[in-house]
Design a protein around this motif. Structure first.
Motif, PDB file in Angstrom:
ATOM      1  N   UNK A 170       1.058  77.664  11.195  1.00  0.00           N
ATOM      2  CA  UNK A 170      -0.070  76.392  11.952  1.00  0.00           C
ATOM      3  C   UNK A 170      -0.925  75.752  10.894  1.00  0.00           C
ATOM      4  N   UNK A 171      -1.429  76.679   9.796  1.00  0.00           N
ATOM      5  CA  UNK A 171      -2.180  76.109   8.955  1.00  0.00           C
ATOM      6  C   UNK A 171      -1.317  74.975   7.959  1.00  0.00           C
ATOM      7  N   UNK A 172      -0.318  75.543   7.630  1.00  0.00           N
ATOM      8  CA  UNK A 172       0.738  74.611   6.958  1.00  0.00           C
ATOM      9  C   UNK A 172       0.682  73.103   7.738  1.00  0.00           C
ATOM     10  N   UNK A 173       0.969  73.371   9.081  1.00  0.00           N
ATOM     11  CA  UNK A 173       0.897  72.005   9.845  1.00  0.00           C
ATOM     12  C   UNK A 173      -0.161  71.107   9.673  1.00  0.00           C
ATOM     13  N   UNK A 174      -1.414  71.723   9.899  1.00  0.00           N
ATOM     14  CA  UNK A 174      -2.421  70.988   9.664  1.00  0.00           C
ATOM     15  C   UNK A 174      -2.768  70.587   8.327  1.00  0.00           C
ATOM     16  N   UNK A 175      -2.546  71.085   7.212  1.00  0.00           N
ATOM     17  CA  UNK A 175      -2.462  70.691   5.838  1.00  0.00           C
ATOM     18  C   UNK A 175      -1.601  69.534   5.675  1.00  0.00           C
ATOM     19  N   UNK A 176      -0.155  69.726   6.185  1.00  0.00           N
ATOM     20  CA  UNK A 176       0.593  68.740   6.156  1.00  0.00           C
ATOM     21  C   UNK A 176      -0.081  67.322   6.863  1.00  0.00           C
ATOM     22  N   UNK A 177      -0.583  67.474   7.955  1.00  0.00           N
ATOM     23  CA  UNK A 177      -1.161  66.217   8.796  1.00  0.00           C
ATOM     24  C   UNK A 177      -2.238  65.824   7.850  1.00  0.00           C
ATOM     25  N   UNK A 178      -2.902  66.803   7.353  1.00  0.00           N
ATOM     26  CA  UNK A 178      -4.212  66.339   6.603  1.00  0.00           C
ATOM     27  C   UNK A 178      -3.974  65.224   5.515  1.00  0.00           C
ATOM     28  N   UNK A 179      -2.732  65.876   4.801  1.00  0.00           N
ATOM     29  CA  UNK A 179      -2.334  65.047   3.687  1.00  0.00           C
ATOM     30  C   UNK A 179      -1.520  63.690   4.068  1.00  0.00           C
ATOM     31  N   UNK A 180      -0.954  63.549   5.141  1.00  0.00           N
ATOM     32  CA  UNK A 180      -0.435  62.399   5.669  1.00  0.00           C
ATOM     33  C   UNK A 180      -1.539  61.376   5.989  1.00  0.00           C
ATOM     34  N   UNK A 181      -2.637  61.701   6.670  1.00  0.00           N
ATOM     35  CA  UNK A 181      -3.863  61.120   7.002  1.00  0.00           C
ATOM     36  C   UNK A 181      -4.262  60.541   5.705  1.00  0.00           C
ATOM     37  N   UNK A 182      -4.536  61.280   4.680  1.00  0.00           N
ATOM     38  CA  UNK A 182      -5.048  61.053   3.469  1.00  0.00           C
ATOM     39  C   UNK A 182      -4.483  59.925   2.729  1.00  0.00           C
ATOM     40  N   UNK A 183      -3.023  60.028   2.599  1.00  0.00           N
ATOM     41  CA  UNK A 183      -2.220  59.075   2.275  1.00  0.00           C
ATOM     42  C   UNK A 183      -2.620  57.571   2.935  1.00  0.00           C
ATOM     43  N   UNK A 184      -2.598  57.818   4.285  1.00  0.00           N
ATOM     44  CA  UNK A 184      -2.748  56.553   5.077  1.00  0.00           C
ATOM     45  C   UNK A 184      -4.040  55.829   4.798  1.00  0.00           C
ATOM     46  N   UNK A 185      -5.230  56.649   4.743  1.00  0.00           N
ATOM     47  CA  UNK A 185      -6.312  56.097   4.336  1.00  0.00           C
ATOM     48  C   UNK A 185      -6.399  55.511   2.892  1.00  0.00           C
ATOM     49  N   UNK A 186      -5.717  56.176   2.020  1.00  0.00           N
ATOM     50  CA  UNK A 186      -5.469  55.678   0.653  1.00  0.00           C
ATOM     51  C   UNK A 186      -5.019  54.357   0.367  1.00  0.00           C
ATOM     52  N   UNK A 187      -3.801  53.925   1.298  1.00  0.00           N
ATOM     53  CA  UNK A 187      -3.063  52.888   1.686  1.00  0.00           C
ATOM     54  C   UNK A 187      -3.968  51.733   2.202  1.00  0.00           C
ATOM     55  N   UNK A 188      -4.764  52.054   3.189  1.00  0.00           N
ATOM     56  CA  UNK A 188      -5.750  51.406   3.648  1.00  0.00           C
ATOM     57  C   UNK A 188      -6.969  50.788   2.942  1.00  0.00           C
ATOM     58  N   UNK A 189      -7.274  51.683   1.973  1.00  0.00           N
ATOM     59  CA  UNK A 189      -8.198  51.139   1.113  1.00  0.00           C
ATOM     60  C   UNK A 189      -7.791  50.321  -0.047  1.00  0.00           C
ATOM     61  N   UNK A 190      -6.647  50.714  -0.434  1.00  0.00           N
ATOM     62  CA  UNK A 190      -5.735  49.721  -1.418  1.00  0.00           C
ATOM     63  C   UNK A 190      -5.884  48.031  -0.677  1.00  0.00           C
ATOM     64  N   UNK A 191      -5.358  48.334   0.544  1.00  0.00           N
ATOM     65  CA  UNK A 191      -5.030  46.815   1.071  1.00  0.00           C
ATOM     66  C   UNK A 191      -6.532  46.110   1.089  1.00  0.00           C
ATOM     67  N   UNK A 192      -7.558  47.138   1.809  1.00  0.00           N
ATOM     68  CA  UNK A 192      -8.837  46.409   1.703  1.00  0.00           C
ATOM     69  C   UNK A 192      -9.401  45.850   0.144  1.00  0.00           C
ATOM     70  N   UNK A 193      -9.039  46.420  -0.612  1.00  0.00           N
ATOM     71  CA  UNK A 193      -9.391  46.275  -2.143  1.00  0.00           C
ATOM     72  C   UNK A 193      -8.846  44.893  -2.393  1.00  0.00           C
ATOM     73  N   UNK A 194      -7.491  44.893  -2.142  1.00  0.00           N
ATOM     74  CA  UNK A 194      -6.886  43.668  -2.400  1.00  0.00           C
ATOM     75  C   UNK A 194      -7.363  42.372  -1.705  1.00  0.00           C
ATOM     76  N   UNK A 195      -7.599  42.563  -0.598  1.00  0.00           N
ATOM     77  CA  UNK A 195      -8.008  41.393   0.302  1.00  0.00           C
ATOM     78  C   UNK A 195      -9.381  41.174  -0.115  1.00  0.00           C
ATOM     79  N   UNK A 196     -10.274  42.063  -0.555  1.00  0.00           N
ATOM     80  CA  UNK A 196     -11.668  41.915  -1.221  1.00  0.00           C
ATOM     81  C   UNK A 196     -11.479  41.198  -2.447  1.00  0.00           C
ATOM     82  N   UNK A 197     -10.663  41.482  -3.241  1.00  0.00           N
ATOM     83  CA  UNK A 197     -10.574  40.603  -4.402  1.00  0.00           C
ATOM     84  C   UNK A 197     -10.024  39.110  -4.151  1.00  0.00           C
ATOM     85  N   UNK A 198      -9.175  39.018  -3.206  1.00  0.00           N
ATOM     86  CA  UNK A 198      -8.715  37.661  -2.686  1.00  0.00           C
ATOM     87  C   UNK A 198     -10.065  36.827  -2.329  1.00  0.00           C
ATOM     88  N   UNK A 199     -11.099  37.547  -1.429  1.00  0.00           N
ATOM     89  CA  UNK A 199     -12.294  36.919  -0.887  1.00  0.00           C
ATOM     90  C   UNK A 199     -12.962  36.553  -2.001  1.00  0.00           C
TER      91      UNK A 199
END
Length: 142
Positions: free
Chosen positions: A63-92
């Motif tokens: 169960x701890x491995x599952x939680x860690x896996x979920x956290x890593x997927x969430x972290x990757x998603x947040x990193x991707x979202x932040x990259x998109x925000x940064x790219x559009x911020x540069x465009x602005x």
């Protein structure tokens, strides 16, 4: 010992029952458990299965491995979202600087550049920002 299909299904159902929802993680754990059981010469499946569970830390560690896996997927998603925000911020910023240069030089379309910067900010960056905050708030409670 060679495992039968029923025994493999039993192990997989138990993993799913005890909270290993990620298919990739479940397949990896199933592979490790089956390899451990098949490497032993004993023919007592129940004993070997319990021994394998103890060797890999039991269901709580799964169960701890599952939680860690979920956290890593969430972290990757947040990193991707932040990259998109940064790219559009540069465009602005690019639109703003271009619009201001056009404004200072009194060239046409200066207001269009400034309007584009505002539109990208309001229609793209703000929704992405609020979506990221929403995902973070959901992740805190789960």
């Amino acid at each position: 010992m060679i495992l039968s299909d029923q025994q493999i299904e039993f192990i997989e159902k138990n993993l799913k029952l005890y909270g290993v929802n990620s298919k990739d993680l479940r397949e990896d754990l199933l592979d490790h458990i089956c390899t451990y059981i098949e490497a032993n010469d004993s023919s007592d499946f129940d004993f070997l299965y319990q021994e394998a569970l103890q060797k890999f830390g039991g269901y709580a560690s799964f169960q701890n491995l599952q939680l860690e896996t979920n956290y890593q997927k969430f972290a990757k998603e947040i990193i991707t979202i932040n990259k998109v925000k940064f790219s559009f911020g540069f465009l602005v910023i690019l639109f703003l600087v271009t619009g201001l240069v056009f404004q200072m030089m009194q060239w046409p379309y200066a207001n269009a550049w400034l309007l584009c910067a505002i539109l990208v900010s309001v229609l793209i960056i703000l929704p992405i920002h609020f979506y990221a905050k929403y995902k973070k708030s959901i992740h805190k409670f789960s």
